[in-house]
Structures are given as structure tokens and as C-alpha cells.
Design a protein around this motif. Structure first.
Motif, PDB file in Angstrom:
ATOM      1  N   PHE A 267       0.817  -1.211   0.000  1.00  0.00           N
ATOM      2  CA  PHE A 267       0.000   0.000   0.000  1.00  0.00           C
ATOM      3  C   PHE A 267       0.852   1.263   0.000  1.00  0.00           C
ATOM      4  CE2 PHE A 267      -3.376  -2.882   0.501  1.00  0.00           C
ATOM      5  CZ  PHE A 267      -4.531  -2.209   0.154  1.00  0.00           C
ATOM      6  N   HIS A 268       1.950   1.256   0.735  1.00  0.00           N
ATOM      7  CA  HIS A 268       2.828   2.433   0.731  1.00  0.00           C
ATOM      8  C   HIS A 268       3.483   2.620  -0.639  1.00  0.00           C
ATOM      9  CE1 HIS A 268       2.291   2.104   5.069  1.00  0.00           C
ATOM     10  NE2 HIS A 268       2.570   3.396   5.081  1.00  0.00           N
ATOM     11  N   ASN A 269       3.863   1.532  -1.269  1.00  0.00           N
ATOM     12  CA  ASN A 269       4.491   1.646  -2.585  1.00  0.00           C
ATOM     13  C   ASN A 269       3.490   2.008  -3.681  1.00  0.00           C
ATOM     14  OD1 ASN A 269       7.435   1.216  -2.408  1.00  0.00           O
ATOM     15  ND2 ASN A 269       6.788  -0.631  -1.337  1.00  0.00           N
ATOM     16  N   ILE A 270       2.252   1.576  -3.548  1.00  0.00           N
ATOM     17  CA  ILE A 270       1.214   2.045  -4.478  1.00  0.00           C
ATOM     18  C   ILE A 270       1.076   3.561  -4.346  1.00  0.00           C
ATOM     19  CG2 ILE A 270      -1.279   2.055  -4.929  1.00  0.00           C
ATOM     20  CD1 ILE A 270      -1.252  -0.970  -4.249  1.00  0.00           C
ATOM     21  N   ALA A 271       1.080   4.044  -3.101  1.00  0.00           N
ATOM     22  CA  ALA A 271       0.989   5.493  -2.873  1.00  0.00           C
ATOM     23  C   ALA A 271       2.184   6.215  -3.497  1.00  0.00           C
ATOM     24  CB  ALA A 271       0.893   5.785  -1.376  1.00  0.00           C
ATOM     25  N   VAL A 272       3.363   5.624  -3.405  1.00  0.00           N
ATOM     26  CA  VAL A 272       4.550   6.231  -4.027  1.00  0.00           C
ATOM     27  C   VAL A 272       4.378   6.292  -5.542  1.00  0.00           C
ATOM     28  CG1 VAL A 272       7.006   5.869  -4.501  1.00  0.00           C
ATOM     29  CG2 VAL A 272       6.158   5.697  -2.162  1.00  0.00           C
ATOM     30  N   CYS A 273       3.877   5.223  -6.140  1.00  0.00           N
ATOM     31  CA  CYS A 273       3.639   5.226  -7.599  1.00  0.00           C
ATOM     32  C   CYS A 273       2.658   6.318  -7.989  1.00  0.00           C
ATOM     33  CB  CYS A 273       3.130   3.857  -8.064  1.00  0.00           C
ATOM     34  SG  CYS A 273       4.374   2.558  -8.013  1.00  0.00           S
ATOM     35  N   LEU A 274       1.599   6.467  -7.206  1.00  0.00           N
ATOM     36  CA  LEU A 274       0.639   7.537  -7.478  1.00  0.00           C
ATOM     37  C   LEU A 274       1.286   8.909  -7.297  1.00  0.00           C
ATOM     38  CD1 LEU A 274      -2.446   5.919  -5.748  1.00  0.00           C
ATOM     39  CD2 LEU A 274      -2.266   6.484  -8.189  1.00  0.00           C
ATOM     40  N   TRP A 275       2.133   9.040  -6.286  1.00  0.00           N
ATOM     41  CA  TRP A 275       2.816  10.307  -6.025  1.00  0.00           C
ATOM     42  C   TRP A 275       3.732  10.666  -7.189  1.00  0.00           C
ATOM     43  CZ3 TRP A 275       6.095  11.200  -0.961  1.00  0.00           C
ATOM     44  CH2 TRP A 275       6.527  12.523  -0.902  1.00  0.00           C
ATOM     45  N   ILE A 276       4.512   9.713  -7.653  1.00  0.00           N
ATOM     46  CA  ILE A 276       5.420   9.982  -8.779  1.00  0.00           C
ATOM     47  C   ILE A 276       4.625  10.326 -10.032  1.00  0.00           C
ATOM     48  CG2 ILE A 276       7.129   8.964 -10.343  1.00  0.00           C
ATOM     49  CD1 ILE A 276       8.036   7.298  -7.887  1.00  0.00           C
ATOM     50  N   THR A 277       3.526   9.629 -10.256  1.00  0.00           N
ATOM     51  CA  THR A 277       2.692   9.933 -11.410  1.00  0.00           C
ATOM     52  C   THR A 277       2.119  11.343 -11.289  1.00  0.00           C
ATOM     53  OG1 THR A 277       2.152   7.587 -11.636  1.00  0.00           O
ATOM     54  CG2 THR A 277       0.730   9.154 -12.792  1.00  0.00           C
ATOM     55  N   ALA A 278       1.611  11.683 -10.108  1.00  0.00           N
ATOM     56  CA  ALA A 278       1.078  13.027  -9.873  1.00  0.00           C
ATOM     57  C   ALA A 278       2.168  14.079 -10.068  1.00  0.00           C
ATOM     58  CB  ALA A 278       0.504  13.122  -8.463  1.00  0.00           C
ATOM     59  N   ASN A 279       3.320  13.805  -9.520  1.00  0.00           N
ATOM     60  CA  ASN A 279       4.460  14.699  -9.621  1.00  0.00           C
ATOM     61  C   ASN A 279       4.847  14.911 -11.086  1.00  0.00           C
ATOM     62  OD1 ASN A 279       7.765  14.663  -9.450  1.00  0.00           O
ATOM     63  ND2 ASN A 279       6.845  15.832  -7.773  1.00  0.00           N
ATOM     64  N   SER A 280       4.806  13.853 -11.862  1.00  0.00           N
ATOM     65  CA  SER A 280       5.150  13.925 -13.292  1.00  0.00           C
ATOM     66  C   SER A 280       4.106  14.708 -14.077  1.00  0.00           C
ATOM     67  CB  SER A 280       5.308  12.512 -13.863  1.00  0.00           C
ATOM     68  OG  SER A 280       6.351  11.834 -13.195  1.00  0.00           O
ATOM     69  N   VAL A 281       2.829  14.478 -13.757  1.00  0.00           N
ATOM     70  CA  VAL A 281       1.752  15.224 -14.415  1.00  0.00           C
ATOM     71  C   VAL A 281       1.890  16.711 -14.107  1.00  0.00           C
ATOM     72  CG1 VAL A 281      -0.757  15.610 -14.409  1.00  0.00           C
ATOM     73  CG2 VAL A 281       0.152  13.280 -14.536  1.00  0.00           C
ATOM     74  N   TRP A 282       2.175  17.020 -12.874  1.00  0.00           N
ATOM     75  CA  TRP A 282       2.365  18.415 -12.459  1.00  0.00           C
ATOM     76  C   TRP A 282       3.532  19.033 -13.227  1.00  0.00           C
ATOM     77  CZ3 TRP A 282       3.557  19.761  -6.646  1.00  0.00           C
ATOM     78  CH2 TRP A 282       3.557  21.140  -6.455  1.00  0.00           C
ATOM     79  N   MET A 283       4.639  18.298 -13.328  1.00  0.00           N
ATOM     80  CA  MET A 283       5.812  18.780 -14.060  1.00  0.00           C
ATOM     81  C   MET A 283       5.466  19.052 -15.524  1.00  0.00           C
ATOM     82  SD  MET A 283       9.513  16.923 -14.640  1.00  0.00           S
ATOM     83  CE  MET A 283       8.857  15.646 -15.693  1.00  0.00           C
ATOM     84  N   ILE A 284       4.789  18.111 -16.171  1.00  0.00           N
ATOM     85  CA  ILE A 284       4.396  18.281 -17.576  1.00  0.00           C
ATOM     86  C   ILE A 284       3.481  19.495 -17.713  1.00  0.00           C
ATOM     87  CG2 ILE A 284       3.060  17.244 -19.457  1.00  0.00           C
ATOM     88  CD1 ILE A 284       4.174  14.490 -18.404  1.00  0.00           C
ATOM     89  N   GLY A 285       2.582  19.655 -16.760  1.00  0.00           N
ATOM     90  CA  GLY A 285       1.692  20.814 -16.774  1.00  0.00           C
ATOM     91  C   GLY A 285       2.456  22.121 -16.707  1.00  0.00           C
ATOM     92  N   GLU A 286       3.456  22.168 -15.845  1.00  0.00           N
ATOM     93  CA  GLU A 286       4.264  23.394 -15.747  1.00  0.00           C
ATOM     94  C   GLU A 286       5.100  23.616 -16.993  1.00  0.00           C
ATOM     95  OE1 GLU A 286       6.579  23.791 -12.209  1.00  0.00           O
ATOM     96  OE2 GLU A 286       4.813  24.088 -10.959  1.00  0.00           O
ATOM     97  N   PHE A 287       5.604  22.536 -17.573  1.00  0.00           N
ATOM     98  CA  PHE A 287       6.439  22.669 -18.769  1.00  0.00           C
ATOM     99  C   PHE A 287       5.641  23.151 -19.977  1.00  0.00           C
ATOM    100  CE2 PHE A 287       9.966  19.296 -17.707  1.00  0.00           C
ATOM    101  CZ  PHE A 287      10.554  20.196 -16.834  1.00  0.00           C
ATOM    102  N   PHE A 288       4.447  22.627 -20.181  1.00  0.00           N
ATOM    103  CA  PHE A 288       3.758  22.810 -21.457  1.00  0.00           C
ATOM    104  C   PHE A 288       2.362  23.428 -21.390  1.00  0.00           C
ATOM    105  CE2 PHE A 288       6.541  19.033 -21.928  1.00  0.00           C
ATOM    106  CZ  PHE A 288       7.440  19.567 -22.839  1.00  0.00           C
ATOM    107  N   TYR A 289       1.730  23.486 -20.227  1.00  0.00           N
ATOM    108  CA  TYR A 289       0.326  23.884 -20.174  1.00  0.00           C
ATOM    109  C   TYR A 289       0.037  24.979 -19.146  1.00  0.00           C
ATOM    110  CZ  TYR A 289      -0.229  19.586 -22.800  1.00  0.00           C
ATOM    111  OH  TYR A 289      -0.119  18.596 -23.734  1.00  0.00           O
ATOM    112  N   ASP A 290       0.987  25.807 -18.832  1.00  0.00           N
ATOM    113  CA  ASP A 290       0.785  26.857 -17.824  1.00  0.00           C
ATOM    114  C   ASP A 290       0.114  26.304 -16.574  1.00  0.00           C
ATOM    115  OD1 ASP A 290       1.973  28.923 -19.278  1.00  0.00           O
ATOM    116  OD2 ASP A 290       0.099  29.361 -20.351  1.00  0.00           O
ATOM    117  N   ASP A 291       0.592  25.140 -16.163  1.00  0.00           N
ATOM    118  CA  ASP A 291       0.116  24.462 -14.951  1.00  0.00           C
ATOM    119  C   ASP A 291      -1.345  24.033 -15.045  1.00  0.00           C
ATOM    120  OD1 ASP A 291       1.033  23.342 -12.626  1.00  0.00           O
ATOM    121  OD2 ASP A 291       0.555  25.066 -11.381  1.00  0.00           O
TER     122      ASP A 291
END
Length: 111
Positions: free
Chosen positions: A55-79
Motif C-alpha cells: 500500500f505504501h508503494n502504491i501510494a509512491v507510484c501515485l505520487w510519482i505519477t502526480a508529480n510527473s503530471v504536475w511537471m508536464i503541466g508546468e512545462f507545457f500547459y501553464d500548470d
């Protein structure tokens, strides 16, 4: 390779990805998503027999995915992707909350 070493390598990959993000290095940041998330998923799969770790590692996977989506948003979509990242962060919190509210208590009672 021992799982502890993989976890440490995963932290290094994650730091590298986030360093690329903060330095506004789009291509290296995007490239680092794949190995960081892949290693997180691999570690999660290896720990699937241990409820707390799973369960903790599933949460980490979700966190990294969220973190990556946020990064892509900042890079290309004005957040503009931040709401999607928020959903993934909340899903991670719900995953951990579910473990602590329901499963960890069951594990304690069974020991």
C-alpha cells in the motif's frame, strides 16, 4: 540486486527527475519519468506479498505519477494539469489512509 539498493536507486532517479524539473530542463525531465516510475512499479510488484509495503508503494507510484503530471503541466500547459495531479495525490493519500484505517488494525489483531 537487493531491494534496498533498488529503493536507494529509485530515490536518486526521483531526485534527478525533480532537479531537471526545477532547472526547467524539459527533455531530461520528461525522459526521467520512465525509469523513475518503472522502478517504483517494479519495487511495488516485488513487495506485493507484504500488505504494508504494497500500500505504501502504491501510494509512491501515485505520487510519482502526480508529480510527473504536475511537471508536464508546468512545462507545457501553464500548470493546467494541476487538477489532474491533485486527483493522483489524493488517491495516494486515500491508499495510505485505507491501509492505516482498516488493514493495519487487522494485521495487529492477527499477531
Amino acid at each position: 540486486m537487493h531491494l534496498r539498493k533498488l529503493e536507494n536507486a529509485h530515490i536518486a532517479l526521483w531526485l534527478l527527475k525533480d532537479t531537471c524539473w526545477v532547472m526547467d530542463l524539459h527533455v531530461p525531465g520528461l525522459v526521467m519519468i520512465a525509469p523513475t516510475l518503472a522502478l517504483a512499479i517494479f519495487i511495488t510488484a516485488r513487495f506485493r506479498r507484504y500488505t504494508a509495503e504494497l500500500f505504501h508503494n502504491i501510494a509512491v507510484c501515485l505520487w510519482i505519477t502526480a508529480n510527473s503530471v504536475w511537471m508536464i503541466g508546468e512545462f507545457f500547459y501553464d500548470d493546467g494539469l494541476r487538477p489532474y495531479a491533485t486527483v493522483l495525490f489524493v488517491a495516494g493519500l486515500i491508499t495510505v489512509a485505507y491501509y492505516y484505517l482498516f488493514l493495519s488494525r487487522k494485521e495487529i489483531r492477527e499477531t
